[in-house]
Every structure is written in structure tokens, then in C-alpha cells.
Scaffold this active site. Structure first.
Site, short mmCIF file in Angstrom:
data_model
loop_
_atom_site.label_atom_id
_atom_site.label_comp_id
_atom_site.label_asym_id
_atom_site.label_seq_id
_atom_site.Cartn_x
_atom_site.Cartn_y
_atom_site.Cartn_z
N LYS A 51 0.84 -1.21 0.00
CA LYS A 51 0.00 0.00 0.00
C LYS A 51 0.87 1.25 0.00
O LYS A 51 0.61 2.20 -0.74
CB LYS A 51 -0.96 -0.02 1.21
CG LYS A 51 -2.07 -1.04 1.03
CD LYS A 51 -2.88 -1.30 2.27
CE LYS A 51 -3.83 -2.47 2.03
NZ LYS A 51 -4.55 -2.94 3.20
N GLN A 95 -5.09 -1.87 9.42
CA GLN A 95 -4.83 -3.17 8.78
C GLN A 95 -5.38 -4.30 9.65
O GLN A 95 -5.02 -4.43 10.82
CB GLN A 95 -3.32 -3.34 8.56
CG GLN A 95 -2.94 -4.56 7.76
CD GLN A 95 -3.47 -4.52 6.32
OE1 GLN A 95 -3.37 -3.53 5.62
NE2 GLN A 95 -4.07 -5.62 5.88
N ASP A 118 -11.56 2.37 3.66
CA ASP A 118 -11.86 0.95 3.47
C ASP A 118 -13.37 0.73 3.31
O ASP A 118 -13.81 -0.34 2.88
CB ASP A 118 -11.37 0.14 4.70
CG ASP A 118 -10.10 -0.64 4.40
OD1 ASP A 118 -9.77 -0.82 3.21
OD2 ASP A 118 -9.44 -1.07 5.37
#
Ligand code: NAD
Length: 283
Positions: A51, A95, A118
Site C-alpha cells: 500500500k 490493517q 476501506d
């Protein structure tokens, strides 16, 4: 036919790069993404560095926040709150999975919905359900892009999604519905799965079961998107029996299908977050 996710993702990355350039020239603001990593889960470490690299390639600033495995819930929540209030950060991602002692749901709910790139915050999930503008979770969004960029029409098609998780199956089904497909969702308690998958003109496999979808479960000429990532004897395989299914359908490979799209959609969402925050263009 094979849908080449790697090459489609590379095209989109280029498009995002020029959109980021344009945005930064216009506003003098570099979009910023904070990625919170708790502990040292090896897979998470790999995902986070992918990322960071992807952000760097398109001109998005990334901030990696590494926290100890033993961090208490309150401290992690405080860190999220700090980033919610940080003007240079437009997107925040935690994460997953988090260590067992942490309440994942509470942490996600702590992220400001306006920075939840997200798309996991219940407010954004709700916006998706009612069809409002929102952050669409990255993997499901990648699935739709793969279909559309392969010039496969979704409207009016019979679509079957195998899997009903909150991060893949459900949002994919909602997006297909928004695009006017007729959608069926299958799961572990579905009876006679092959009978249903055989009706699919678009079949999304997101069960996390290696080679669950065999050729005799697929209609001739269907579009089959394989979201599954399974490690079998050290090799990555999808949920679809690729070798056999490829002979009768349009299919994505694993690796090189949905995987590369996920991180690109994160970049897209981060740019979108920066635009909404800086330019306030969200309806
Ligand atoms: P999950 O385990 O949370 O959900 C799996 C779903 O599949 C469940 O709803 C379950 O009911 C259903 N299912 C399982 N076995 C089934 C069976 N035999 N028949 C019918 N339904 C069945 O998994 P998830 O988080 O949704 O992920 C699914 C897969 O996608 C995993 O392999 C995961 O690694 C992969 N994944 C890939 C990406 C990517 O970027 N490519 C992103 C997220 C997840």
C-alpha cells in the site's frame, strides 16, 4: 478468455496518478493516507508495504503508524482519534486482522466516516445500502471495475455471489444490484450450489475455498470473477478451478486478477476522501 487484472489495475493506476497531479496542482494539497499496523503479522506487513509503495507511485503521501502488539484498546482508539483530527491525513485504514485482545468493530467505528477509505464503518455501509455516495470497500469495487472494463454488461444479467462476508460477498452483491443485475447470494447453508451457480451469467466466487467452483458448475460463456486467495502447498490458488473453467468462461486468474485491483481502489478512495474534505464536493 482471461481477464488480466494486472494490466487493468496498471491502467487505472495511471489514471489516478494524473487525477492526483491535477488535484494537487489545483489545491496545493497532497492526498494523505494513514495506515495503522498493530503487531507484526507477516501477511499484514506485506500488505502494508504494498500500500505504501502504491501510494508513492501515484503521488499520495502515506503515513505508516506501527504500534506494538500489546497496545491497549484505549490507546489505539486515541491514535485513531488523533488521525481523525490531522488535516494532512484524508484516509485512515486499520490493517486487519487485529490481535485478539482488541475489539475490531469498536476501532473501525472510531474512524471518522469521512476518512474511512476501506468503507467498513457502519455509516458508510449504510450509505452503500441506500445507494448514497460513499467509500465502497476496495475489493468489491475492484470486482465491478474488472467486469466493466472488460466490456461485460451488468444490467439485466443473472449474477450469483458465492460468499456473504461483510468485506466481500455482501458489498459485491449490493453493487451488482445497484448496477441492475438480478442477484443471488449463496453461502455455506445454500442447498444445491451447482444448480444456482449454473444459472449465473456473472459468477463471483468469494468463499475462500480452493477450487470450490468446478467447470460443471459454470454456464458456458459466463463471466467468472475469482476473489479467493488460498494457499495450497505453498502456491496461491483461487476458489475457481481455473484450468477447467477457463475453457468455457471468461475468468480472472489468481494471482493477477482481483488482487491487483484492491490496492488501486484504495488509492482511488483516498483521492476521493481528499477531494471531499478539501473541496467539499460530496452531495
Ligand atoms: P469469509 O471467510 O469471511 O467468508 C466466506 C464466505 O463464503 C462465507 O460467507 C461463507 O458462508 C461462504 N462459503 C464458504 N464456504 C462455502 C461453500 N462451500 N459454499 C458456499 N459458500 C461458502 O471470507 P472473505 O473475507 O469474504 O474472503 C473470501 C475469499 O476472498 C478469501 O479467500 C480471501 O482470502 C479472499 N479475499 C481476497 C481479496 C483480494 O484482494 N483479492 C480481498 C479480500 C478477501
Amino acid at each position: 478468455m482471461i481477464i488480466d487484472g494486472k494490466s487493468i489495475a496498471a491502467d487505472i493506476r495511471q489514471e489516478i496518478k494524473s487525477q492526483v497531479d491535477e488535484f494537487t496542482k489545483k489545491t496545493n494539497v497532497k492526498p494523505g493516507l494513514a495506515v495503522i499496523l498493530v503487531g507484526e503479522n507477516p501477511a499484514s506487513l506485506v500488505y502494508v508495504s504494498q500500500k505504501e509503495k502504491a501510494c508513492d507511485e501515484v503521488g499520495i503521501a502515506s503515513l505508516k503508524v506501527v504500534l506494538p502488539e500489546s497496545i491497549p484498546q484505549e490507546e489505539l482508539e486515541m491514535k485513531v482519534e488523533e488521525l481523525n483530527n490531522e488535516p494532512a491525513i484524508h484516509g485512515i485504514l486499520v490493517q486487519l486482522p487485529l490481535p485478539d485482545h482488541l475489539d475490531e468493530k469498536k476501532i473501525i467505528e472510531k474512524i471518522s466516516p469521512e476518512k474511512d477509505v476501506d468503507g467498513f464503518h457502519p455509516v458508510n455501509v449504510g450509505r452503500l445500502v441506500v445507494g448514497e455516495e460513499t467509500f465502497v470497500p476496495c475489493t468489491p469495487q475492484g470486482v465491478i471495475e474488472l467486469i466493466e472494463r472488460s466490456n461485460i454488461e451488468i444490467e439485466g444479467k443473472r449474477a450469483v455471489v458465492v460468499g456473504r462476508s461483510n468485506i466481500v460477498g455482501k458489498p459485491v452483491a449490493l453493487l451488482l444490484l445497484q448496477k441492475n443485475a438480478t442477484v443471488t447470494i449463496c453461502h455455506t447453508r445454500t442447498r444445491n450450489l451447482p444448480e444456482i451457480t449454473n444459472q449465473a451469467e456473472i459468477l463471483i466466487a468469494a468463499a475462500g475455498k480452493p477450487h470450490l467452483i468446478k467447470a460443471d458448475m459454470v454456464k458456458d460463456g459466463a463471466c467468472v470473477i475469482d476473489v479467493g486467495i488460498n494457499r495450497v502447498d505453498g502456491k496461491l490458488v483461487g476458489d475457481v478451478d481455473f484450468e477447467e473453467v477457463e475453457k468455457k468462461a471468461i475468468v480472472t486468474p489468481v494471482p493477477g486478477g482481483v488482487g491487483p485491483m484492491t490496492v488501486v481502489m484504495l488509492l482511488k478512495n483516498t483521492l476521493q476522501a481528499a477531494k471531499w474534505i478539501v473541496e467539499g464536493e460530496k452531495k
